[in-house]
Design an enzyme around this catalytic site. Structure first.
Site, PDB file in Angstrom:
ATOM      1  N   GLU A  14     -13.832   2.332   6.861  1.00  0.00           N
ATOM      2  CA  GLU A  14     -12.614   1.709   7.367  1.00  0.00           C
ATOM      3  C   GLU A  14     -12.242   0.514   6.491  1.00  0.00           C
ATOM      4  OE1 GLU A  14     -13.541   1.045  11.496  1.00  0.00           O
ATOM      5  OE2 GLU A  14     -13.149   3.120  11.994  1.00  0.00           O
ATOM      6  N   CYS A  15     -10.974   0.450   6.106  1.00  0.00           N
ATOM      7  CA  CYS A  15     -10.543  -0.450   5.041  1.00  0.00           C
ATOM      8  C   CYS A  15      -9.346  -1.292   5.452  1.00  0.00           C
ATOM      9  CB  CYS A  15     -10.189   0.364   3.791  1.00  0.00           C
ATOM     10  SG  CYS A  15     -11.406   1.638   3.379  1.00  0.00           S
ATOM     11  N   THR A  16      -8.867  -2.129   4.522  1.00  0.00           N
ATOM     12  CA  THR A  16      -7.657  -2.918   4.701  1.00  0.00           C
ATOM     13  C   THR A  16      -6.782  -2.713   3.473  1.00  0.00           C
ATOM     14  OG1 THR A  16      -8.888  -4.595   5.958  1.00  0.00           O
ATOM     15  CG2 THR A  16      -6.715  -5.219   5.123  1.00  0.00           C
ATOM     16  N   SER A  35      -9.365  -2.818   0.284  1.00  0.00           N
ATOM     17  CA  SER A  35     -10.815  -2.981   0.324  1.00  0.00           C
ATOM     18  C   SER A  35     -11.417  -1.671   0.778  1.00  0.00           C
ATOM     19  CB  SER A  35     -11.209  -4.102   1.294  1.00  0.00           C
ATOM     20  OG  SER A  35     -10.809  -3.772   2.611  1.00  0.00           O
ATOM     21  N   GLU A 105      -7.227   4.810   3.209  1.00  0.00           N
ATOM     22  CA  GLU A 105      -7.308   3.977   4.402  1.00  0.00           C
ATOM     23  C   GLU A 105      -7.534   4.903   5.591  1.00  0.00           C
ATOM     24  OE1 GLU A 105      -7.052   0.410   6.630  1.00  0.00           O
ATOM     25  OE2 GLU A 105      -6.701   0.540   4.478  1.00  0.00           O
TER      26      GLU A 105
END
Length: 480
Positions: A14-16, A35, A105
């Protein structure tokens, strides 16, 4: 049904993501950034592929039955795969046509949408998307079209959002259920942030300049009770996506915090998903602002988990320890592609790491970054050198972090000046001696990468010197 990517059933990927339009940035650049948050033990290396007329004719996934044919002719490209997925899960980089891609994402469709159009177990998963798209597209729009066609043909195995960038446009695609998707062209004068949620709302099927989507996106939603025209205009998020209790602490706070950082005048409620899809920053967003954004952890507030040594803090920060890498893809169309496109990569936790520049036109990278790191700590790879610093920093964040952050801030400032000189030299050379310009650019890039590696080795020794003093003070037993 959820198909989060996990190790031992515990760690989801899980990212931003942050995207910035060229009129919204301080330097006129277009930015695509993310990220990659998964597992600290999955070391990342820089991978390079060359242009070829005789590439593989089939893609075979490592961890599923997904297969698809590939064109023999492929563009060269760079990637940032985890050590155990070479040639797969490339994550981010550019191809030789100048197209950049960030994949992926993790997002989630609603249970109702998945009941109507389930994920396909052996369909297109997050780890497959990068390497079967980027080598075969010449524009960002082509990237969207190829990925969309693959989703429709093979189905998606899980939810994802994926960005494409080139000298003219930036696009971001969100899938929905097994076979549907929506992609929007990034407005020039806005920025976009997301954290593990589908963010899109508006869709105008007549506006082909700014929207691309599955042909039956609205009709399918209407036929399956996901959308009723009597309720108003079609809303992609309402039709296909979800909002759950866990979003209020895991996802909303990141969007709330980043929009508050860039646009303090926006009065968002952190507990409600009423955030604008696109927002306008109070001031133009700089490269340094983006570095700061990816280091964000509700700094110096009650929700700062590192300041308060609170690993149970409910608000999930942008910068977390299990980040494997953060990339900032910068495209400056006014410059030649080779120097106008840069990937700034922070290996490990961005808050306690340094963003290292990688030019699109360079033909090699320093050996410590190129497929040397593995699943255990070592003394020779770039990834584990940066990871050691962050690990030590997290043992006593309030003591070590100021030392690390000050050192890396100075190094990034040094790199900014070095890059100005590199680009000036390239511009003076490439028209009359292009091969010399590429050779010099590659050498200069390698020198910066080596500088970051050597600098970090020295910083690690400095930190251990401080640690030795701290331990001695705690267990002095100095005698009479």
């Amino acid at each position: 049904m959820e198909t989060e990517r996990k190790i031992a059933g515990k760690l989801p990927s899980e990212c931003t993501t942050i995207i910035v339009g060229e009129q919204q940035s301080a330097d006129g650049a277009r930015y695509l950034c993310r990220s990659s948050d998964f597992d600290a033990m999955l070391a990342v290396n820089v991978e390079r592929h060359q242009n070829t007329d005789n590439g593989p004719e089939e893609f075979v996934a490592f961890d599923s039955k997904f297969r698809c044919p590939l064109p023999k002719k492929a563009l060269g490209y760079t990637g940032l795969p985890e050590y155990n997925h070479p040639g797969e899960w490339g994550s981010a980089g550019y191809n030789t046509a100048g197209v950049g891609m960030s994949s992926t994402e993790t997002i989630f469709s609603s249970e109702k949408a998945l009941k109507a159009d389930p994920y396909v177990a052996d369909g297109l998963a997050e780890n497959c998307t990068y390497n079967i798209v980027l080598p075969y597209v010449h524009t960002a729009r082509e990237g969207v079209e190829r990925l969309g066609a693959l989703i429709e043909k093979y189905g998606s195995a899980e939810g994802f959002g994926i960005g494409f960038i080139d000298a003219k446009e930036t696009w971001y695609l969100e899938n929905a259920g097994g076979h549907r998707w929506l992609a929007c062209r990034m407005p020039k004068d806005k920025y976009f942030v997301t954290g593990n949620q589908s963010r899109y709302r508006k869709y105008d099927p007549a506006d082909k300049e700014n929207f691309l989507a599955a042909a039956d996106l609205i009709e399918f939603a209407q036929a399956n009770g996901l959308y009723d025209p009597a309720d108003g205009a079609f809303d992609f998020h309402e039709a296909y996506s979800r909002d759950e209790e866990q979003d209020t602490t895991y996802n909303y706070p990141r969007v709330w915090g980043l929009q508050k950082m860039f646009s303090p005048a926006i009065r968002n409620d952190v507990t409600k998903n009423t955030f604008p899809v696109y927002a306008e920053a109070e001031k133009k967003i700089s490269l340094q602002d983006l570095r700061t954004a990816f280091r964000f952890h509700y700094d110096d507030t009650d929700h700062d988990p590192y300041l308060h040594s609170n690993g149970k803090e409910p608000y999930r920060p942008v910068s977390i320890f299990r980040t494997t890498q953060t990339h900032i893809l910068q495209v400056r169309p006014r410059l030649p592609q080779a120097i106008g496109e840069v990937a700034y990569v922070a290996f490990g936790m961005a808050d306690l790491s340094v963003f290292v520049p990688f030019y699109q036109g360079a033909t090699e990278v320093h050996e410590t970054y190129a497929r040397r790191a593995g699943g255990e700590c070592d003394d020779y790879s770039a990834y584990w050198t940066f990871r050691k610093i962050a690990t030590l920093g997290m043992t006593d964040y309030n003591f070590f972090a100021p030392i690390i952050k000050k050192a890396y801030a100075e190094l990034e400032k040094e790199f900014d000046e070095t890059q100005r000189n590199i680009e000036k030299e390239y511009l003076a050379t490439y028209k009359n001696a292009p091969e010399d310009a590429v050779e010099a650019l590659t050498a200069a890039g390698i020198a910066m990468q080596k500088r970051a590696y050597d600098f970090s080795k020295e910083l690690l020794n400095t930190l251990f010197t401080h640690l030795a003093k701290k331990v001695q003070e705690e267990y002095l037993f100095h005698g009479a």
